[in-house]
Design a protein around this motif. Structure first.
Motif, PDB file in Angstrom:
ATOM      1  N   PHE A 114     -20.972  -8.748 -41.680  1.00 20.10           N
ATOM      2  CA  PHE A 114     -20.274  -9.336 -42.617  1.00 20.10           C
ATOM      3  C   PHE A 114     -18.732  -9.856 -41.878  1.00 20.10           C
ATOM      4  N   ASP A 115     -18.186 -10.765 -42.384  1.00 20.02           N
ATOM      5  CA  ASP A 115     -17.154 -11.611 -41.738  1.00 20.02           C
ATOM      6  C   ASP A 115     -16.222 -11.950 -42.657  1.00 20.02           C
ATOM      7  N   GLY A 116     -14.749 -11.487 -42.458  1.00 23.16           N
ATOM      8  CA  GLY A 116     -13.857 -12.200 -43.348  1.00 23.16           C
ATOM      9  C   GLY A 116     -13.143 -13.624 -43.161  1.00 23.16           C
ATOM     10  N   PRO A 117     -12.429 -13.875 -44.035  1.00 22.10           N
ATOM     11  CA  PRO A 117     -11.580 -15.285 -43.421  1.00 22.10           C
ATOM     12  C   PRO A 117     -10.990 -15.172 -42.107  1.00 22.10           C
ATOM     13  N   ILE A 163     -15.453 -11.217 -48.259  1.00 19.51           N
ATOM     14  CA  ILE A 163     -16.337 -11.276 -47.427  1.00 19.51           C
ATOM     15  C   ILE A 163     -17.427 -12.002 -47.605  1.00 19.51           C
ATOM     16  N   ARG A 164     -18.122 -12.403 -46.338  1.00 16.36           N
ATOM     17  CA  ARG A 164     -19.475 -13.246 -46.459  1.00 16.36           C
ATOM     18  C   ARG A 164     -20.496 -12.587 -45.367  1.00 16.36           C
ATOM     19  N   PHE A 165     -21.616 -12.669 -45.738  1.00 17.50           N
ATOM     20  CA  PHE A 165     -22.797 -12.089 -44.569  1.00 17.50           C
ATOM     21  C   PHE A 165     -22.923 -13.332 -43.792  1.00 17.50           C
ATOM     22  N   ASP A 168      -5.700 -16.715 -42.056  1.00 14.52           N
ATOM     23  CA  ASP A 168      -6.099 -17.273 -43.267  1.00 14.52           C
ATOM     24  C   ASP A 168      -5.311 -16.119 -44.462  1.00 14.52           C
ATOM     25  N   VAL A 169      -4.806 -16.914 -45.402  1.00 15.94           N
ATOM     26  CA  VAL A 169      -3.866 -16.608 -46.307  1.00 15.94           C
ATOM     27  C   VAL A 169      -4.466 -15.808 -47.586  1.00 15.94           C
ATOM     28  N   VAL A 170      -5.928 -15.938 -47.337  1.00 14.81           N
ATOM     29  CA  VAL A 170      -6.899 -15.331 -48.305  1.00 14.81           C
ATOM     30  C   VAL A 170      -6.650 -13.843 -48.376  1.00 14.81           C
ATOM     31  N   PRO A 220      -7.126 -11.773 -57.503  1.00 18.72           N
ATOM     32  CA  PRO A 220      -7.613 -13.164 -57.807  1.00 18.72           C
ATOM     33  C   PRO A 220      -8.320 -13.083 -59.098  1.00 18.72           C
ATOM     34  N   PHE A 221      -8.928 -12.208 -59.853  1.00 17.07           N
ATOM     35  CA  PHE A 221      -9.407 -12.374 -60.873  1.00 17.07           C
ATOM     36  C   PHE A 221      -9.850 -10.930 -61.546  1.00 17.07           C
ATOM     37  N   GLU A 222      -9.977 -10.816 -62.825  1.00 22.41           N
ATOM     38  CA  GLU A 222     -10.738  -9.641 -63.222  1.00 22.41           C
ATOM     39  C   GLU A 222     -12.150  -9.944 -62.988  1.00 22.41           C
ATOM     40  N   GLY A 223     -12.649  -8.836 -62.512  1.00 25.38           N
ATOM     41  CA  GLY A 223     -14.295  -8.931 -62.085  1.00 25.38           C
ATOM     42  C   GLY A 223     -14.388  -8.179 -60.809  1.00 25.38           C
ATOM     43  N   VAL A 224     -15.515  -8.742 -60.210  1.00 26.38           N
ATOM     44  CA  VAL A 224     -16.034  -8.024 -59.138  1.00 26.38           C
ATOM     45  C   VAL A 224     -16.037  -8.937 -57.768  1.00 26.38           C
ATOM     46  N   LEU A 225     -15.266  -8.369 -56.868  1.00 27.34           N
ATOM     47  CA  LEU A 225     -15.427  -9.166 -55.581  1.00 27.34           C
ATOM     48  C   LEU A 225     -16.151  -8.562 -54.493  1.00 27.34           C
ATOM     49  N   ARG A 226     -16.834  -9.414 -53.704  1.00 26.12           N
ATOM     50  CA  ARG A 226     -17.588  -8.626 -52.593  1.00 26.12           C
ATOM     51  C   ARG A 226     -16.812  -8.768 -51.500  1.00 26.12           C
ATOM     52  N   GLY A 227     -16.047  -7.454 -50.807  1.00 28.44           N
ATOM     53  CA  GLY A 227     -15.076  -7.608 -49.831  1.00 28.44           C
ATOM     54  C   GLY A 227     -14.801  -6.395 -49.109  1.00 28.44           C
ATOM     55  N   TRP A 228     -13.600  -6.502 -48.445  1.00 25.00           N
ATOM     56  CA  TRP A 228     -13.316  -5.396 -47.576  1.00 25.00           C
ATOM     57  C   TRP A 228     -12.032  -4.761 -48.227  1.00 25.00           C
ATOM     58  N   LEU A 229     -11.814  -3.555 -48.041  1.00 26.05           N
ATOM     59  CA  LEU A 229     -10.428  -3.079 -48.255  1.00 26.05           C
ATOM     60  C   LEU A 229      -9.727  -2.869 -47.059  1.00 26.05           C
ATOM     61  N   THR A 230      -8.540  -3.554 -46.617  1.00 31.16           N
ATOM     62  CA  THR A 230      -8.217  -3.684 -45.206  1.00 31.16           C
ATOM     63  C   THR A 230      -7.078  -2.857 -45.199  1.00 31.16           C
TER      64      THR A 230
END
Length: 209
Positions: A118-121, A106-108, A125-127, A83-93
């Motif tokens: 923590f919860d994903g889309p 992900i979000r808390f 969801d295509v994200v 999605p971008f160059e940088g840091v994403l708070r997420g899950w490797l699925t």
């Protein structure tokens, strides 16, 4: 008989010469002074900070942020690139046989006090994004390379034990094999550089996933 002209006093002559020199010096200074430069043409002072780009991730997102990090300019016609160059708070699925990982933001979700998860889309969801895991990826685990001990910095809630790329891949595949149990995916700060995942730092919290 014509009277002789009285001799000039040296002090008067010197004063006249000084006045002429001063006047000519002022004229020379004003003619040679540089013209003022328009402020619009002067370069802006550098702050040392990179210019922000639309949709870019924050340098370090809030660990327990309650909103998904967005990439509004992401081009989904190109598949699922980073999605971008940088840091994403997420899950490797998931990770395929070529070491290309799928990951999601992900979000808390707070439930009261320190409880939450923590919860994903939402499902469907295509994200979700794809990027290869770099061969020299830095993987910092929060529960040791063998998942038996707590190895996180209590001041930051971030993993501190450096583990191998293969350990990271094995952990992701193990969680992916348990279909429908998103809570077993490990929340992390996922750094993407030049289209590759170069750093994964697990986020520790008492709920686990």
């Amino acid at each position: 008989m014509t009277a002789l002209a009285a001799p000039r006093r040296p002090g008067v002559a010197l004063a006249l010469l000084a006045a002429v020199a001063l006047a000519s010096g002022c004229a020379a200074d004003s003619s040679s002074a540089p013209l003022p430069v328009a402020s619009s043409s002067a370069p802006a002072p550098s702050t040392g900070a990179p210019t922000p780009t639309p949709g870019s991730a924050a340098a370090v997102p809030e660990l327990f942020g309650t909103e998904f990090q967005a990439a509004p300019e992401h081009d989904w016609s190109k598949g699922r690139p980073p999605p971008f160059e940088g840091v994403l708070r997420g899950w490797l699925t998931d990770v395929d046989e070529n070491g290309v990982a799928e990951y999601r933001p992900i979000r808390f979700v707070q439930r009261g006090g320190e409880d939450g998860h923590f919860d994903g889309p939402e499902e469907g969801d295509v994200v979700r994004y794809l990027a290869p895991i770099a061969e020299d990826v830095l993987f910092l685990a929060d529960s040791g390379c063998d998942n038996t001990t707590q190895t996180y910095d209590k001041a930051t809630n971030l993993g501190s034990e450096s583990c191998t790329r293969q350990t990271l891949i094995d952990n992701v595949r193990e969680a992916a094999s348990l279909t429908g149990v998103e809570g077993l995916h490990r929340p992390a700060l996922i750094t993407t550089e030049n289209g590759r995942i170069t750093k994964v730092v697990e986020i520790f919290w008492q709920g686990g996933g």
